[in-house]
Design a protein around this motif. Structure first.
Motif, PDB file in Angstrom:
ATOM      1  N   ALA A   1       0.831  -1.211   0.000  1.00 58.47           N
ATOM      2  CA  ALA A   1       0.000   0.000   0.000  1.00 58.47           C
ATOM      3  C   ALA A   1       0.865   1.260   0.000  1.00 58.47           C
ATOM      4  O   ALA A   1       0.546   2.249  -0.668  1.00 58.47           O
ATOM      5  N   GLU A   2       1.977   1.220   0.736  1.00 64.53           N
ATOM      6  CA  GLU A   2       2.757   2.448   0.923  1.00 64.53           C
ATOM      7  C   GLU A   2       3.877   2.636  -0.093  1.00 64.53           C
ATOM      8  O   GLU A   2       4.284   3.755  -0.378  1.00 64.53           O
ATOM      9  N   ARG A   3       4.390   1.555  -0.644  1.00 65.28           N
ATOM     10  CA  ARG A   3       5.578   1.687  -1.501  1.00 65.28           C
ATOM     11  C   ARG A   3       5.422   1.082  -2.881  1.00 65.28           C
ATOM     12  O   ARG A   3       6.378   1.061  -3.664  1.00 65.28           O
ATOM     13  N   GLY A   4       4.239   0.510  -3.151  1.00 62.44           N
ATOM     14  CA  GLY A   4       3.976   0.027  -4.502  1.00 62.44           C
ATOM     15  C   GLY A   4       4.668  -1.266  -4.894  1.00 62.44           C
ATOM     16  O   GLY A   4       4.780  -1.572  -6.083  1.00 62.44           O
ATOM     17  N   PHE A   5       5.116  -2.019  -3.894  1.00 61.36           N
ATOM     18  CA  PHE A   5       5.680  -3.335  -4.216  1.00 61.36           C
ATOM     19  C   PHE A   5       4.580  -4.258  -4.728  1.00 61.36           C
ATOM     20  O   PHE A   5       3.399  -4.049  -4.446  1.00 61.36           O
ATOM     21  N   ILE A   6       4.980  -5.317  -5.406  1.00 61.08           N
ATOM     22  CA  ILE A   6       4.068  -6.425  -5.693  1.00 61.08           C
ATOM     23  C   ILE A   6       4.395  -7.549  -4.717  1.00 61.08           C
ATOM     24  O   ILE A   6       5.566  -7.940  -4.597  1.00 61.08           O
ATOM     25  N   GLN A   7       3.358  -8.014  -3.997  1.00 63.27           N
ATOM     26  CA  GLN A   7       3.558  -9.078  -3.002  1.00 63.27           C
ATOM     27  C   GLN A   7       3.427 -10.432  -3.676  1.00 63.27           C
ATOM     28  O   GLN A   7       2.430 -10.703  -4.343  1.00 63.27           O
TER      29      GLN A   7
ATOM     30  N   PHE B   1       9.473  -6.462  -6.060  1.00 59.32           N
ATOM     31  CA  PHE B   1       8.722  -7.542  -5.419  1.00 59.32           C
ATOM     32  C   PHE B   1       9.027  -7.658  -3.932  1.00 59.32           C
ATOM     33  O   PHE B   1      10.157  -7.443  -3.498  1.00 59.32           O
ATOM     34  N   ILE B   2       7.967  -8.062  -3.190  1.00 63.58           N
ATOM     35  CA  ILE B   2       8.167  -8.556  -1.828  1.00 63.58           C
ATOM     36  C   ILE B   2       7.849 -10.027  -1.848  1.00 63.58           C
ATOM     37  O   ILE B   2       6.725 -10.419  -2.192  1.00 63.58           O
ATOM     38  N   PHE B   3       8.795 -10.835  -1.483  1.00 60.81           N
ATOM     39  CA  PHE B   3       8.578 -12.276  -1.395  1.00 60.81           C
ATOM     40  C   PHE B   3       8.185 -12.601   0.044  1.00 60.81           C
ATOM     41  O   PHE B   3       8.893 -12.224   0.990  1.00 60.81           O
ATOM     42  N   ASP B   4       7.032 -13.257   0.175  1.00 59.83           N
ATOM     43  CA  ASP B   4       6.435 -13.520   1.496  1.00 59.83           C
ATOM     44  C   ASP B   4       6.150 -15.023   1.581  1.00 59.83           C
ATOM     45  O   ASP B   4       5.317 -15.535   0.852  1.00 59.83           O
ATOM     46  N   GLY B   5       6.919 -15.707   2.417  1.00 65.94           N
ATOM     47  CA  GLY B   5       6.740 -17.163   2.515  1.00 65.94           C
ATOM     48  C   GLY B   5       7.481 -17.918   1.422  1.00 65.94           C
ATOM     49  O   GLY B   5       7.299 -19.112   1.241  1.00 65.94           O
TER      50      GLY B   5
END
Ligand code: AMP
Length: 185
Positions: free
Chosen positions: A22-28, A80-84
């Motif tokens: 929401a704040e930095r425009g990454f793709i999760q 990208f943010i890699f989550d898990g």
């Protein structure tokens, strides 16, 4: 910039990833979310992974690497943010190769540090509120075992690259978010 949110199940990775989106425009990119979506859609992939997920184990590297690869292709040029993901050394090596092929890399690993007792307390509440089957105490302890035996060994992999920032994941959601902001500044 590409980021990994690293930590055991229920450490707050998903919550913080959504804030950063929401704040930095990454793709999760959450492989857990992708696998749950595959199950909900009733696809062959969903059927293949259902038993493993319900038992608290890790699905094969091949499956999750191919899910991530598809998303990297579909979101050319994004951050990208890699989550898990990655959850094994083989996944981390594959991710490095996929990113390198695009002239990219993992720039930062944010490690959320939460002790096991607090995780169990959190997940008990989450289980009551959301009813996610693999949050039941027995399965959760298997997920924690999988983290300790297969995922925690990734810490030296990224540690050698000097890109890990540790954040106290026991603090409030806002305090954790502020610490992540500081680590990214
Ligand atoms: P999560 O929501 O990230 O805790 O993922 C839920 C479940 O999906 C895990 O307990 C695993 O069974 C499976 N899963 C998610 N991501 C991965 C991954 N990178 N490697 C293997 N299994 C995964």
């Amino acid at each position: 910039m590409n980021l990994i949110l690293f930590g055991p199940p229920a450490a707050g990775k998903g919550t913080q990833a959504k804030k950063l989106v929401a704040e930095r425009g990454f793709i999760q990119l959450s492989t857990g979310d992708m696998l749950r979506a595959a199950r909900a859609s009733g696809s062959e992939l969903g059927k293949t992974v259902a038993g493993i997920m319900d038992a608290g184990g890790l699905v094969t590297d091949e499956i999750v690497i191919s899910l991530i690869s598809e998303q990297l292709e579909a979101n050319e040029g994004a951050s990208f943010i890699f989550d898990g993901f990655p959850r094994t050394v083989a996944q981390a090596e594959a991710l490095d190769k996929l990113l390198a092929a695009k002239g990219q890399q993992i720039d930062k690993v944010i490690r959320l540090v939460v002790d096991d007792k607090a995780l169990l307390a959190r997940v008990t509440i989450r289980f009551e509120e959301q009813g996610r089957a693999d949050d039941n105490p027995e399965t959760f302890s298997k997920r924690l075992d999988a983290y300790n035996s297969q995922t925690a060994p990734l810490l030296p992999y990224y540690g050698e690259k000097g890109i890990i920032s540790e954040v106290d994941g026991m603090a409030s959601i806002d305090a954790v978010a502020a610490a992540i902001d500081a680590a990214l500044a």
